[in-house]
Scaffold this active site. Structure first.
Site, PDB file in Angstrom:
ATOM      1  N   SER A 177     -30.177  29.011 -16.380  1.00  0.00           N
ATOM      2  CA  SER A 177     -30.638  30.153 -15.172  1.00  0.00           C
ATOM      3  C   SER A 177     -31.433  31.523 -15.448  1.00  0.00           C
ATOM      4  O   SER A 177     -31.132  31.293 -17.437  1.00  0.00           O
ATOM      5  CB  SER A 177     -28.956  30.774 -14.552  1.00  0.00           C
ATOM      6  OG  SER A 177     -28.047  29.681 -14.747  1.00  0.00           O
TER       7      SER A 177
HETATM    8  N1  SAH Z   1     -25.076  28.055 -16.739  1.00  0.00           N
HETATM    9  C1  SAH Z   1     -25.776  26.110 -16.987  1.00  0.00           C
HETATM   10  C2  SAH Z   1     -26.528  26.393 -15.532  1.00  0.00           C
HETATM   11  C3  SAH Z   1     -27.213  25.303 -15.921  1.00  0.00           C
HETATM   12  S1  SAH Z   1     -27.437  24.320 -14.122  1.00  0.00           S
HETATM   13  C4  SAH Z   1     -27.354  27.785 -17.764  1.00  0.00           C
HETATM   14  O1  SAH Z   1     -27.771  28.527 -17.595  1.00  0.00           O
HETATM   15  O2  SAH Z   1     -27.379  26.756 -18.198  1.00  0.00           O
HETATM   16  C5  SAH Z   1     -26.657  23.913 -13.896  1.00  0.00           C
HETATM   17  C6  SAH Z   1     -25.746  22.620 -14.388  1.00  0.00           C
HETATM   18  O3  SAH Z   1     -24.999  22.090 -13.147  1.00  0.00           O
HETATM   19  C7  SAH Z   1     -26.232  21.402 -14.783  1.00  0.00           C
HETATM   20  O4  SAH Z   1     -25.991  21.742 -15.907  1.00  0.00           O
HETATM   21  C8  SAH Z   1     -25.346  20.538 -14.158  1.00  0.00           C
HETATM   22  O5  SAH Z   1     -25.634  18.859 -14.402  1.00  0.00           O
HETATM   23  C9  SAH Z   1     -23.739  21.550 -13.561  1.00  0.00           C
HETATM   24  N2  SAH Z   1     -23.974  20.790 -12.714  1.00  0.00           N
HETATM   25  C10 SAH Z   1     -24.494  20.123 -11.414  1.00  0.00           C
HETATM   26  N3  SAH Z   1     -22.832  19.581 -10.658  1.00  0.00           N
HETATM   27  C11 SAH Z   1     -21.704  19.427 -11.444  1.00  0.00           C
HETATM   28  C12 SAH Z   1     -20.629  19.296 -11.080  1.00  0.00           C
HETATM   29  N4  SAH Z   1     -20.378  18.128  -9.660  1.00  0.00           N
HETATM   30  N5  SAH Z   1     -19.324  19.236 -12.303  1.00  0.00           N
HETATM   31  C13 SAH Z   1     -19.902  20.011 -13.226  1.00  0.00           C
HETATM   32  N6  SAH Z   1     -20.978  20.100 -12.978  1.00  0.00           N
HETATM   33  C14 SAH Z   1     -22.338  19.926 -11.908  1.00  0.00           C
END
Ligand code: SAH
Length: 223
Positions: A72
């Site tokens: 993010s």
């Molecule tokens: N906070 C993270 C955001 C990554 S993007 C960072 O800054 O790196 C969002 C993440 O949510 C992705 O890694 C994706 O795989 C995860 N995600 C999406 N749906 C999900 C679910 N149902 N359960 C767990 N993780 C999920």
């Protein structure tokens, strides 16, 4: 909580000076929680991205982390963390979407107990290694589908943060929010994504729509 070692502090485009410039920019954009700014000035974001992207780690942008996912944007990390802290520092927080683990590290520098789940195994394993390397011992990670909440259903959290956009609020997740607890998430109505702050009041869930945002979608199942 973690003491960031000298070998993680970085030089040049990953130096303290570069991080401080990002903090100035966050202030200009309205981030005013000093604890959030302080923590973000210390946690090395470049450790959470691929080495080839390290020189861009302190730009205020989302960056690819592989598997179609992104780390993010720093402003969004700061804003969501600030929203979680509007009524003091609660003890526990659950994050849905560990990704690279950067937001997790920011939370773990502030909250005593941090729980985070990720559906993509490779990202979960990488985040686990990075957070251990940076000596964050107050974090528990799971490779699981966060739409069902934390796997131990008897757990309840003061705060919940979702870092992927949902089209409906997962019931199982909302059920793990303590009375008075706050959940911050990007909500996708089919046209736009909006940051929402949801509070569990005695009358039920009360939601507040905040700014427009762009997140990857919350997806069901495991990879
Ligand atoms: N906070 C993270 C955001 C990554 S993007 C960072 O800054 O790196 C969002 C993440 O949510 C992705 O890694 C994706 O795989 C995860 N995600 C999406 N749906 C999900 C679910 N149902 N359960 C767990 N993780 C999920």
């Amino acid at each position: 909580m973690s003491q960031i070692g000298r070998n993680h502090q970085g030089i040049g485009m990953t130096s303290q000076r570069t991080r401080d410039r990002l903090i100035d920019r966050l202030r200009q954009q309205g981030i005013d929680n000093e604890q959030v700014l302080e923590v973000m000035s210390h946690v090395p974001r470049h450790i959470f991205v691929d080495e080839a992207l390290a020189h861009r780690a302190y730009e205020d942008t989302a960056l690819p982390i592989g598997y179609g996912q992104t780390i993010s944007q720093p402003y969004i990390v700061a804003q969501m963390t600030q929203l979680l802290l509007e009524s003091g520092v609660p003890s526990s927080v659950l994050e849905i979407g560990t990704g690279c683990g950067y937001q997790t590290a920011i939370l773990a520098s502030i909250f005593p107990q941090v729980y985070s789940v990720e559906r993509i195994e490779a990202l979960y394993l990488q985040a686990r290694q990075r957070l251990a390397e940076l000596e964050f011992y107050n974090v528990q990670l799971r490779h699981t589908d966060g739409t069902a909440g934390w796997p131990n259903l008897s757990y309840h959290f003061d705060r919940i943060i979702m870092t992927a956009a949902c089209t409906e609020i997962p019931e199982a997740l909302a059920a793990q929010l303590k009375p008075g607890g706050v959940m911050v998430l990007p909500f996708d109505d089919g046209h736009d994504q909006t940051m929402m702050k949801i509070t569990r009041s005695p009358e039920g869930l009360v939601s507040e729509s905040l700014e427009k945002v762009v997140f990857v979608p919350l997806l069901p199942g495991l990879e």
